[in-house]
Design a protein around this motif. Structure first.
Motif, PDB file in Angstrom:
ATOM      1  N   PRO A   1       0.822  -1.216   0.000  1.00 31.62           N
ATOM      2  CA  PRO A   1       0.000   0.000   0.000  1.00 31.62           C
ATOM      3  C   PRO A   1       0.856   1.266   0.000  1.00 31.62           C
ATOM      4  O   PRO A   1       1.849   1.362   0.717  1.00 31.62           O
ATOM      5  CB  PRO A   1      -0.801  -0.122   1.295  1.00 31.62           C
ATOM      6  N   GLY A   2       0.468   2.217  -0.824  1.00 31.69           N
ATOM      7  CA  GLY A   2       1.173   3.489  -0.899  1.00 31.69           C
ATOM      8  C   GLY A   2       2.307   3.535  -1.896  1.00 31.69           C
ATOM      9  O   GLY A   2       2.854   4.610  -2.164  1.00 31.69           O
ATOM     10  N   GLU A   3       2.682   2.383  -2.470  1.00 31.34           N
ATOM     11  CA  GLU A   3       3.767   2.404  -3.446  1.00 31.34           C
ATOM     12  C   GLU A   3       3.269   2.929  -4.784  1.00 31.34           C
ATOM     13  O   GLU A   3       2.135   2.662  -5.200  1.00 31.34           O
ATOM     14  CB  GLU A   3       4.369   1.005  -3.616  1.00 31.34           C
ATOM     15  N   LEU A   4       4.132   3.666  -5.449  1.00 27.06           N
ATOM     16  CA  LEU A   4       3.809   4.262  -6.737  1.00 27.06           C
ATOM     17  C   LEU A   4       4.449   3.468  -7.866  1.00 27.06           C
ATOM     18  O   LEU A   4       5.533   2.921  -7.703  1.00 27.06           O
ATOM     19  CB  LEU A   4       4.312   5.709  -6.796  1.00 27.06           C
ATOM     20  N   LYS A   5       3.772   3.431  -8.990  1.00 27.40           N
ATOM     21  CA  LYS A   5       4.327   2.821 -10.187  1.00 27.40           C
ATOM     22  C   LYS A   5       4.010   3.710 -11.378  1.00 27.40           C
ATOM     23  O   LYS A   5       2.878   4.181 -11.522  1.00 27.40           O
ATOM     24  CB  LYS A   5       3.758   1.417 -10.418  1.00 27.40           C
ATOM     25  N   LEU A   6       5.022   3.943 -12.213  1.00 31.21           N
ATOM     26  CA  LEU A   6       4.872   4.773 -13.387  1.00 31.21           C
ATOM     27  C   LEU A   6       4.822   3.904 -14.630  1.00 31.21           C
ATOM     28  O   LEU A   6       5.651   3.017 -14.795  1.00 31.21           O
ATOM     29  CB  LEU A   6       6.046   5.765 -13.503  1.00 31.21           C
ATOM     30  N   VAL A   7       3.839   4.154 -15.479  1.00 31.19           N
ATOM     31  CA  VAL A   7       3.657   3.391 -16.708  1.00 31.19           C
ATOM     32  C   VAL A   7       3.493   4.383 -17.850  1.00 31.19           C
ATOM     33  O   VAL A   7       2.829   5.412 -17.694  1.00 31.19           O
ATOM     34  CB  VAL A   7       2.418   2.469 -16.618  1.00 31.19           C
ATOM     35  N   ARG A   8       4.068   4.042 -19.024  1.00 33.51           N
ATOM     36  CA  ARG A   8       4.093   5.001 -20.125  1.00 33.51           C
ATOM     37  C   ARG A   8       3.402   4.504 -21.386  1.00 33.51           C
ATOM     38  O   ARG A   8       3.350   3.322 -21.683  1.00 33.51           O
ATOM     39  CB  ARG A   8       5.542   5.346 -20.499  1.00 33.51           C
ATOM     40  N   ASP A   9       2.889   5.469 -22.110  1.00 37.92           N
ATOM     41  CA  ASP A   9       2.511   5.359 -23.513  1.00 37.92           C
ATOM     42  C   ASP A   9       1.623   4.148 -23.806  1.00 37.92           C
ATOM     43  O   ASP A   9       0.577   3.991 -23.200  1.00 37.92           O
ATOM     44  CB  ASP A   9       3.771   5.396 -24.385  1.00 37.92           C
ATOM     45  N   GLU A  10       2.037   3.275 -24.715  1.00 40.69           N
ATOM     46  CA  GLU A  10       1.179   2.174 -25.159  1.00 40.69           C
ATOM     47  C   GLU A  10       0.942   1.122 -24.069  1.00 40.69           C
ATOM     48  O   GLU A  10       0.025   0.300 -24.186  1.00 40.69           O
ATOM     49  CB  GLU A  10       1.807   1.479 -26.381  1.00 40.69           C
ATOM     50  N   GLU A  11       1.733   1.150 -23.008  1.00 35.83           N
ATOM     51  CA  GLU A  11       1.563   0.182 -21.933  1.00 35.83           C
ATOM     52  C   GLU A  11       0.431   0.558 -20.975  1.00 35.83           C
ATOM     53  O   GLU A  11      -0.059  -0.295 -20.225  1.00 35.83           O
ATOM     54  CB  GLU A  11       2.867   0.060 -21.133  1.00 35.83           C
ATOM     55  N   VAL A  12       0.004   1.825 -21.016  1.00 38.26           N
ATOM     56  CA  VAL A  12      -0.967   2.296 -20.031  1.00 38.26           C
ATOM     57  C   VAL A  12      -2.295   1.540 -20.104  1.00 38.26           C
ATOM     58  O   VAL A  12      -2.801   1.094 -19.061  1.00 38.26           O
ATOM     59  CB  VAL A  12      -1.177   3.815 -20.162  1.00 38.26           C
ATOM     60  N   PRO A  13      -2.912   1.350 -21.282  1.00 36.50           N
ATOM     61  CA  PRO A  13      -4.187   0.610 -21.300  1.00 36.50           C
ATOM     62  C   PRO A  13      -4.083  -0.788 -20.707  1.00 36.50           C
ATOM     63  O   PRO A  13      -5.009  -1.265 -20.034  1.00 36.50           O
ATOM     64  CB  PRO A  13      -4.537   0.557 -22.800  1.00 36.50           C
ATOM     65  N   ARG A  14      -2.970  -1.447 -20.934  1.00 30.85           N
ATOM     66  CA  ARG A  14      -2.798  -2.797 -20.405  1.00 30.85           C
ATOM     67  C   ARG A  14      -2.772  -2.793 -18.880  1.00 30.85           C
ATOM     68  O   ARG A  14      -3.385  -3.645 -18.235  1.00 30.85           O
ATOM     69  CB  ARG A  14      -1.503  -3.407 -20.942  1.00 30.85           C
ATOM     70  N   PHE A  15      -2.083  -1.829 -18.294  1.00 27.95           N
ATOM     71  CA  PHE A  15      -2.017  -1.768 -16.842  1.00 27.95           C
ATOM     72  C   PHE A  15      -3.337  -1.324 -16.234  1.00 27.95           C
ATOM     73  O   PHE A  15      -3.716  -1.770 -15.150  1.00 27.95           O
ATOM     74  CB  PHE A  15      -0.893  -0.822 -16.403  1.00 27.95           C
ATOM     75  N   MET A  16      -4.065  -0.454 -16.934  1.00 25.93           N
ATOM     76  CA  MET A  16      -5.361  -0.020 -16.418  1.00 25.93           C
ATOM     77  C   MET A  16      -6.339  -1.189 -16.311  1.00 25.93           C
ATOM     78  O   MET A  16      -7.231  -1.199 -15.467  1.00 25.93           O
ATOM     79  CB  MET A  16      -5.961   1.054 -17.338  1.00 25.93           C
ATOM     80  N   GLY A  17      -6.170  -2.188 -17.175  1.00 30.68           N
ATOM     81  CA  GLY A  17      -7.104  -3.297 -17.172  1.00 30.68           C
ATOM     82  C   GLY A  17      -6.572  -4.574 -16.570  1.00 30.68           C
ATOM     83  O   GLY A  17      -7.251  -5.599 -16.576  1.00 30.68           O
ATOM     84  N   ALA A  18      -5.351  -4.531 -16.017  1.00 31.69           N
ATOM     85  CA  ALA A  18      -4.724  -5.755 -15.517  1.00 31.69           C
ATOM     86  C   ALA A  18      -5.501  -6.366 -14.352  1.00 31.69           C
ATOM     87  O   ALA A  18      -5.735  -7.567 -14.291  1.00 31.69           O
ATOM     88  CB  ALA A  18      -3.289  -5.459 -15.096  1.00 31.69           C
ATOM     89  N   LYS A  19      -5.912  -5.538 -13.426  1.00 34.79           N
ATOM     90  CA  LYS A  19      -6.656  -6.017 -12.263  1.00 34.79           C
ATOM     91  C   LYS A  19      -7.613  -4.914 -11.850  1.00 34.79           C
ATOM     92  O   LYS A  19      -7.302  -4.081 -11.011  1.00 34.79           O
ATOM     93  CB  LYS A  19      -5.706  -6.372 -11.107  1.00 34.79           C
TER      94      LYS A  19
END
Length: 221
Positions: A87-105
């Motif tokens: 909890p509280g940890e940050l992760k940065l995601v860029r460009d074409e990878e963003v949609p994949r991370f938004m829908g991962a979980k």
């Protein structure tokens, strides 16, 4: 607090975008899910930006945000994301990878809707040239009427610093306000501004948090 890669600035993206959109998404009423909107609120109250920068409280609007995404040359997103981190940890995601991370979980319907926004933007050729998602791992979501948990609230400052660094790199020209905005001028309504929201929240003795015993009796055995 650890921040996970990729690197903050993208060396390959040296062009200054003509239009920058800074978007916070989430639901203020469900504890840590309000992280993204609280980041936008803080940025707007503390800083002014160049005229080509737009700050948006995206809330849970889903597909209604497509116009802002398609119009952006550079898009900065703040959101609470379940990365499976502490909890509280940050992760940065860029460009074409963003949609994949938004829908991962997916944690909520707003993320389903916003992943669709990004996918639609890609399909229509309206995906921004530069996208950065600054996501924070939530601690608590199942608390209707709750606010950010302390560890997530503390992570906001690092998230804002990372966002301001990127915005400066993009040419957003952030400047500290000499006089902070009043609550009435901010993107969130006065009653939902962070300090007021936390101060006015009734205690558990006057507002049921976990179910009314008259209708949800304790389980036996």
């Amino acid at each position: 607090m650890r921040t996970h890669p990729p690197e903050l600035t993208c060396n390959a993206c040296s062009d200054k975008p003509d239009r920058i959109v800074v978007l916070g998404i989430g639901n203020l009423l469900w504890a840590d899910e309000g992280f993204g909107v609280r980041c936008i609120e803080a940025l707007q109250k503390r800083y002014v930006f160049a005229d080509h920068v737009e700050l948006i409280d995206g809330g849970t609007q889903g597909l209604y945000l497509i116009q802002f995404v398609q119009a952006a040359d550079a898009l900065l997103i703040f959101d609470a994301i379940d990365y499976g981190l502490a909890p509280g940890e940050l992760k940065l995601v860029r460009d074409e990878e963003v949609p994949r991370f938004m829908g991962a979980k997916k944690m909520s319907l707003h993320q389903t809707g916003f992943q669709e926004v990004l996918s639609l933007a890609q399909l229509t050729g309206g995906y921004p040239k530069q996208v950065l998602l600054i996501g924070c791992q939530p601690e608590e979501l199942e608390d209707y009427g709750g606010s950010l948990r302390p560890i997530v609230k503390a992570a906001m400052q690092e998230a804002l610093t990372l966002g301001l660094t990127e915005l400066t790199h993009w040419g957003a020209q952030p400047q500290t306000r000499e006089v902070p905005l009043s609550n009435r001028e901010a993107v969130t309504m006065d009653e939902l501004a962070l300090a007021a929201y936390e101060a006015q929240r009734p205690g558990p003795e006057s507002a049921c948090r976990e179910g009314d015993d008259r209708f949800f009796p304790a389980q036996v055995g």
